[in-house]
Design a protein around this motif. Structure first.
Motif, PDB file in Angstrom:
ATOM      1  N   ALA A   1       8.509   2.198  -8.614  1.00 35.39           N
ATOM      2  CA  ALA A   1       7.623   2.691  -7.542  1.00 35.39           C
ATOM      3  C   ALA A   1       7.244   1.569  -6.576  1.00 35.39           C
ATOM      4  O   ALA A   1       7.019   1.811  -5.389  1.00 35.39           O
ATOM      5  CB  ALA A   1       6.374   3.319  -8.154  1.00 35.39           C
TER       6      ALA A   1
ATOM      7  N   LEU B   1       7.347   1.836  -2.507  1.00 35.43           N
ATOM      8  CA  LEU B   1       6.226   1.537  -1.603  1.00 35.43           C
ATOM      9  C   LEU B   1       6.702   0.639  -0.464  1.00 35.43           C
ATOM     10  O   LEU B   1       6.347   0.844   0.703  1.00 35.43           O
ATOM     11  CB  LEU B   1       5.088   0.850  -2.370  1.00 35.43           C
ATOM     12  CG  LEU B   1       4.359   1.698  -3.410  1.00 35.43           C
ATOM     13  CD1 LEU B   1       3.352   0.840  -4.161  1.00 35.43           C
ATOM     14  CD2 LEU B   1       3.663   2.882  -2.762  1.00 35.43           C
TER      15      LEU B   1
ATOM     16  N   SER C   1       0.833  -1.206   0.000  1.00 32.25           N
ATOM     17  CA  SER C   1       0.000   0.000   0.000  1.00 32.25           C
ATOM     18  C   SER C   1       0.866   1.253   0.000  1.00 32.25           C
ATOM     19  O   SER C   1       1.992   1.243   0.500  1.00 32.25           O
ATOM     20  CB  SER C   1      -0.882   0.029   1.254  1.00 32.25           C
ATOM     21  OG  SER C   1      -1.731  -1.082   1.280  1.00 32.25           O
ATOM     22  N   VAL C   2       0.275   2.305  -0.535  1.00 31.54           N
ATOM     23  CA  VAL C   2       0.931   3.613  -0.434  1.00 31.54           C
ATOM     24  C   VAL C   2       0.937   4.019   1.039  1.00 31.54           C
ATOM     25  O   VAL C   2      -0.060   3.837   1.742  1.00 31.54           O
ATOM     26  CB  VAL C   2       0.160   4.663  -1.263  1.00 31.54           C
ATOM     27  CG1 VAL C   2       0.731   6.059  -1.044  1.00 31.54           C
ATOM     28  CG2 VAL C   2       0.172   4.300  -2.735  1.00 31.54           C
TER      29      VAL C   2
ATOM     30  N   ASP D   1       8.819   2.557   2.033  1.00 29.22           N
ATOM     31  CA  ASP D   1       7.992   3.390   2.922  1.00 29.22           C
ATOM     32  C   ASP D   1       7.296   2.553   4.000  1.00 29.22           C
ATOM     33  O   ASP D   1       6.964   3.064   5.071  1.00 29.22           O
ATOM     34  CB  ASP D   1       6.945   4.153   2.108  1.00 29.22           C
ATOM     35  CG  ASP D   1       7.562   5.272   1.274  1.00 29.22           C
ATOM     36  OD1 ASP D   1       8.730   5.633   1.519  1.00 29.22           O
ATOM     37  OD2 ASP D   1       6.879   5.789   0.372  1.00 29.22           O
TER      38      ASP D   1
END
Ligand SMILES: Cc1cc2nc3c(=O)[nH]c(=O)nc-3n(C[C@H](O)[C@H](O)[C@H](O)COP(=O)(O)O)c2cc1C
Length: 193
Positions: free
Chosen positions: A99, A103, A47-48, A106
């Protein structure tokens, strides 16, 4: 028994240069009792990082959404903590990492779990691990001014305490892929178990 965590970041699924070479890295370092955990970040997109995880980590949020966000992050952190070696397969995308991998970063950069704050600044908590990063690129050479992937990944891994990082470069994939793969295999051949 040791554990290798393989992270596949490119969207070229299932065929990709980085996945293939990451597998060869694993074959070079594994022993018969090594456990391999594969997390394909394209198949299982993290998930973002959002407000729910921020609340859950900073203010001990307890809403269902916050608990779910924390559980996802905990799963990824637990997997990384349990690994002795991390093998990352990451093609160069627009001069940086895919990306999908951002993700994941993060999700795992967690104060108290993968790094902590000290009087002298942040301290990585995941010491004693090794990382191998396979980076394929169409034409941008690693180490050139347009390569923002390899310095960034070294910095992030170092930030969480993983200082032993080996980068495997498969370059020239747009112009001379056979040579790029051959040079990468030479680098893999120099890896010591
Ligand atoms: C979206 C996208 C962006 C890319 N950006 C770059 C780039 O900035 N520089 C470069 O040299 N190659 C770039 N490439 C080429 C890939 O890095 C190269 O094809 C690589 O071999 C793909 O690895 P894979 O087979 O593991 O997916 C890009 C490819 C894609 C699909």
């Amino acid at each position: 028994m040791s554990t290798i965590l393989q992270l596949n970041a490119g969207v070229n699924y299932p065929e990709s240069t980085t996945r293939m070479l990451a597998q060869e890295v694993i074959d070079a370092i594994r022993t018969p009792d090594t456990q391999i955990v594969v997390r394909d970040l394209t198949v299982n997109l993290p998930s973002v990082f959002g407000i729910d995880l921020l609340n859950a980590t900073r203010a001990a949020g307890t809403s269902p959404a916050e608990l779910a966000a924390l559980a996802e992050s905990d799963t990824l952190v637990d997997e990384l903590v349990a690994a002795d070696t991390v093998v990352i397969a990451a093609p160069l995308y627009n001069f940086s990492i895919p990306a999908t991998l951002k993700l994941w970063i993060d999700q795992i950069a967690r104060a108290g779990r993968t790094f902590s704050y000290s009087d002298r600044g942040p301290v990585g908590l995941l010491t004693g691990k090794r990382a191998f990063v396979v980076i394929a690129s169409g034409g941008v050479p690693l180490g050139s001014p347009m390569d923002f992937a390899s310095p960034y990944l070294k910095a992030v891994l170092g930030f969480v305490g993983i200082a032993d990082v080996t980068i495997i470069e498969a370059g020239q994939m747009s112009t001379d892929p056979a040579n790029g793969i051959e040079l990468a295999r030479k680098q893999i051949g120099m890896i010591t178990r």
